[in-house]
Motif scaffolding. Structure first.
Motif, PDB file in Angstrom:
ATOM      1  N   VAL A 110      -1.763 -38.623  43.791  1.00 56.23           N
ATOM      2  CA  VAL A 110      -0.761 -37.542  43.474  1.00 56.23           C
ATOM      3  C   VAL A 110      -1.085 -36.778  42.320  1.00 56.23           C
ATOM      4  CG1 VAL A 110       1.732 -37.556  42.635  1.00 56.23           C
ATOM      5  CG2 VAL A 110       1.214 -38.997  44.647  1.00 56.23           C
ATOM      6  N   PHE A 114      -1.441 -33.022  43.169  1.00 55.14           N
ATOM      7  CA  PHE A 114      -0.010 -32.144  43.005  1.00 55.14           C
ATOM      8  C   PHE A 114       0.170 -31.786  41.629  1.00 55.14           C
ATOM      9  CE2 PHE A 114       1.118 -35.207  46.837  1.00 55.14           C
ATOM     10  CZ  PHE A 114       0.686 -34.324  47.825  1.00 55.14           C
ATOM     11  N   CYS A 115      -0.771 -32.303  40.903  1.00 50.97           N
ATOM     12  CA  CYS A 115      -0.492 -31.826  39.426  1.00 50.97           C
ATOM     13  C   CYS A 115      -1.374 -31.227  38.794  1.00 50.97           C
ATOM     14  CB  CYS A 115      -0.027 -33.430  38.547  1.00 50.97           C
ATOM     15  SG  CYS A 115       0.849 -34.535  39.359  1.00 50.97           S
ATOM     16  N   SER A 164       4.239 -30.868  35.729  1.00 53.37           N
ATOM     17  CA  SER A 164       4.429 -32.034  36.384  1.00 53.37           C
ATOM     18  C   SER A 164       4.900 -32.731  35.078  1.00 53.37           C
ATOM     19  CB  SER A 164       3.193 -32.625  36.908  1.00 53.37           C
ATOM     20  OG  SER A 164       2.819 -31.722  37.806  1.00 53.37           O
ATOM     21  N   SER A 194       6.663 -28.653  39.886  1.00 54.94           N
ATOM     22  CA  SER A 194       6.163 -29.034  41.043  1.00 54.94           C
ATOM     23  C   SER A 194       6.340 -30.360  41.526  1.00 54.94           C
ATOM     24  CB  SER A 194       4.711 -28.252  41.536  1.00 54.94           C
ATOM     25  OG  SER A 194       3.631 -28.996  40.760  1.00 54.94           O
ATOM     26  N   CYS A 195       5.833 -31.131  40.345  1.00 53.43           N
ATOM     27  CA  CYS A 195       5.769 -32.643  40.710  1.00 53.43           C
ATOM     28  C   CYS A 195       6.342 -33.387  39.638  1.00 53.43           C
ATOM     29  CB  CYS A 195       4.407 -33.271  40.976  1.00 53.43           C
ATOM     30  SG  CYS A 195       4.138 -34.846  41.368  1.00 53.43           S
ATOM     31  N   ILE A 197       6.748 -37.368  38.846  1.00 52.08           N
ATOM     32  CA  ILE A 197       6.485 -38.692  39.267  1.00 52.08           C
ATOM     33  C   ILE A 197       7.323 -39.717  38.596  1.00 52.08           C
ATOM     34  CG2 ILE A 197       4.653 -40.458  39.190  1.00 52.08           C
ATOM     35  CD1 ILE A 197       2.532 -38.347  39.027  1.00 52.08           C
ATOM     36  N   ASN A 226      10.513 -32.360  44.663  1.00 54.01           N
ATOM     37  CA  ASN A 226       9.621 -32.505  43.855  1.00 54.01           C
ATOM     38  C   ASN A 226       9.323 -33.763  43.227  1.00 54.01           C
ATOM     39  OD1 ASN A 226      11.735 -32.323  42.366  1.00 54.01           O
ATOM     40  ND2 ASN A 226      11.031 -30.775  40.766  1.00 54.01           N
ATOM     41  N   VAL A 228       7.984 -37.709  43.159  1.00 57.09           N
ATOM     42  CA  VAL A 228       7.543 -38.656  44.044  1.00 57.09           C
ATOM     43  C   VAL A 228       7.689 -39.879  43.497  1.00 57.09           C
ATOM     44  CG1 VAL A 228       5.012 -39.608  44.243  1.00 57.09           C
ATOM     45  CG2 VAL A 228       5.439 -37.289  44.555  1.00 57.09           C
ATOM     46  N   MET A 249       8.148 -39.602  49.015  1.00 60.63           N
ATOM     47  CA  MET A 249       8.053 -38.194  48.772  1.00 60.63           C
ATOM     48  C   MET A 249       8.303 -37.325  49.864  1.00 60.63           C
ATOM     49  SD  MET A 249       3.672 -37.995  48.826  1.00 60.63           S
ATOM     50  CE  MET A 249       3.603 -39.507  48.078  1.00 60.63           C
ATOM     51  N   ARG A 253       4.236 -33.624  51.868  1.00 62.31           N
ATOM     52  CA  ARG A 253       3.237 -34.114  51.076  1.00 62.31           C
ATOM     53  C   ARG A 253       2.547 -35.453  51.443  1.00 62.31           C
ATOM     54  NH1 ARG A 253       5.464 -33.214  44.681  1.00 62.31           N
ATOM     55  NH2 ARG A 253       4.737 -31.205  44.528  1.00 62.31           N
TER      56      ARG A 253
END
Lengths: 383, 383
Positions: A110, A114-115, A164, A194-195, A197, A226, A228, A249, A253
């Motif tokens: 991830v 994604f970051c 992120s 965007s992400c 976590i 956005n 996860v 998620m 993704r």
């Protein structure tokens, strides 16, 4: 005492060689020889009652030699087929579940995919910053009990230019917990990222009422595309050796990750675990054990509060972060190991902790009793 | 017979749904119900005698409940620590060993990281072309017994502009084998390539003398820095469920892969397997079993040669590619399954095979006996 002193130095060296991961108990035994017949591992984080539960099922199942043979010789199912099994266990759409060879694989995937720039709170679980190329640290403060100041954090994230963030909740090694309402407030305010976590690997040990009801935050991953939500199985189920974890998620993704690999990344033993998890009777037994273990954690807390010369932080996980006032963390760790056969986590390598800290994981009843007594021996009791 | 016809159609549909991977026996049972108490799996490739050997060790070891608990609850070692274990088993520098969560993970990683355009021989194991973005196919010819014409192949590779090739030796599904001298001739002539994948997942079944001595080609990876020698443990050791594989490659590539992830990609059961492999007594027992199994493969060949209406290709692996002259592969597969409880691999989906082919894996003695008899029933015997 001279021997102890030499061992403290050797231990310190070994610890430095291990970088941001403490030597395991196995490594200690390999390095210093088998000093203890049955040392207590209070460094390693896991619920041992859950390991026992899993083993009791597995021992029973593998008595069927055909079953055992298939477990060993067959190919495991593909990622999305295992996601379907998990889907039955957690009542969540399998297309939104990504299965990992342990949560660590997921965290790495991830972050890499994604970051770009990520804000990490400190202190925390080291892979989060080890896997990241571009990190901005947000420091939790000891004087605030490592609790998050939400407004300050939000301003920090916005000013950082990061795309992120990672929130480990409950956090490791602090044990601090952010309530669902606050988590949602943070996410709501960071929809430009965007992400996000959200690592809930310790959530099974947290509670917000005296019944210790299961805290289910899955809808957050459903609601915010956005987010996860990462879930390791290693700590709460005590099965790190199997490598089982998943993340919730958005389905695009999941598809993206599957297209970049990770298609056949489970093994038959982790698949077997997820099949157990999809069984009502296993989940019900686990639920009883989970609550029993939380009571043991609270009990541990009450007793550790009576030890002198330490400051114990409140936890919503299965370990305690303890600040020492009269002894260095390396020394206490070495004394406990070489004199009592108890292995705890010296936190002198943890970014974001200044001072002398150790982390102690809650074990079985008799182990906890012995750990408390030994700490009392070494540090004294409050009068 | 009407039921059989309907089932053939259903099976055909299921097979198409599975793409380039045939449905497993488990999937067949799930789909068609448990028709057979103990069906024979001659589709899945593995040495069952080796599975038995592994299980006999594991059953003994996990009687020690502390050992079993550690296997389940502890974190496995890191990639390079497991490489050290393998290093003891195969006598090769651990810095040149990369450990995979199954060979498939390695194949994917190597193709993604080190290959731009790759030449793949057909027919072959499908992940090689599935993982590749830019592939040029080199067709092995049935009329040449799927043997490689080295000079033709070398010209083809040079003209293709590819920077990589993959050689699966022995090949799957043909069972054909390229001798070490020829392999080295190919590599010697292709030193301008950046990556030569040499997949020896079936090498334990190959032999070049009547003693069936172990063919050790490791020095090729040592000698040529562009070679990546891939070794799955699934087939020869019959342990696909564990996910254990490794590759020998130059140490810079190992380091590069570790830096891009794959640090914690094994589980405790695969680590346990490699620890067994590092034991002399385990390897000695395996060696006896390996030779016994090769004798069983040769025996199977002698008997299958007497079946009518088929053309059997010579093999140096543990399966036989068989061309059918009077029945379609889907039909023979369905008849064997629904009438005899034997599941074989219909190869109608295999790129590079034109005609009707099935692949049959060699099993235990009694299974082989029954497979031969059933094939004779259906296809007749040579007069």
């Amino acid at each position: 005492m001279e021997i102890l002193k030499a061992n403290v130095e050797k231990f310190n060296q070994l610890k430095q060689d291990c970088g941001t991961h403490s030597p395991s108990l196995q490594m200690m035994e390999y390095y210093f020889g088998p000093l203890w017949k049955k040392p207590i591992d209070a460094c390693f984080i896991r619920n041992p009652l859950a390991t026992d539960l899993f083993l009791s099922y597995m021992v029973e199942d593998i008595k069927d030699t055909n079953f055992f043979e298939r477990l060993v010789c067959s190919y495991p199912s593909q990622n999305q087929q295992i996601a379907e099994i998990i889907s039955n266990a957690i009542a969540y759409d399998f297309k939104k579940i990504f299965v990992g060879n342990g949560a660590t694989e997921i965290i790495q995937a991830v972050i890499h995919k994604f970051c770009n720039k990520i804000v990490i709170m400190l202190p925390t679980f080291s892979p989060y910053y080890e896997f990241s190329q571009d990190v901005e640290y947000y420091y939790l403060k000891a004087e605030n009990q490592f609790q998050l100041d939400v407004n300050h954090y939000l301003s920090f994230v916005k000013a950082s230019g990061a795309d992120s963030i990672a929130i480990i909740n409950p956090n490791n090694p602090t044990g601090s917990f952010i309530s669902l309402g606050t988590v949602e407030e943070i996410i709501e305010n960071l929809q430009h990222l965007s992400c996000i976590i959200l690592d809930e690997s310790f959530i099974h040990f947290a509670y917000d009422n005296p019944h210790f009801d299961f805290l289910n935050h899955q809808y957050i991953a459903e609601k915010y595309s956005n987010v996860v939500l990462v879930k390791s199985m290693s700590k709460d189920f005590g099965i790190a050796g199997l490598r089982a974890g998943y993340a919730l998620m958005n389905p695009k993704r999941v598809r993206f990750l599957l297209d970049s690999g990770y298609l056949w990344n489970s093994n038959c033993f982790s698949e077997y675990f997820f099949k157990l998890l999809a069984q009502d009777n296993f989940r019900e037994s686990y639920e009883r054990i989970r609550k029993k273990y939380i009571r043991m954690i609270i009990d541990f807390y009450q007793r550790v509060l009576l030890i002198n010369n330490i400051n114990v932080y409140e936890t919503f996980s299965n370990f305690f972060l303890i600040e020492l006032s009269k002894i260095k963390s390396i020394e206490l760790t070495a004394e406990l190991y070489f004199r009592y056969g108890i292995y705890i986590r010296a936190c002198n390598d943890k970014l974001g902790l200044s001072g002398e800290y150790v982390r102690i994981c809650v074990g079985r009843e008799d182990e906890n009793q012995y750990v408390i007594e030994s700490l009392g021996d070494l540090l004294g009791h409050k009068s």
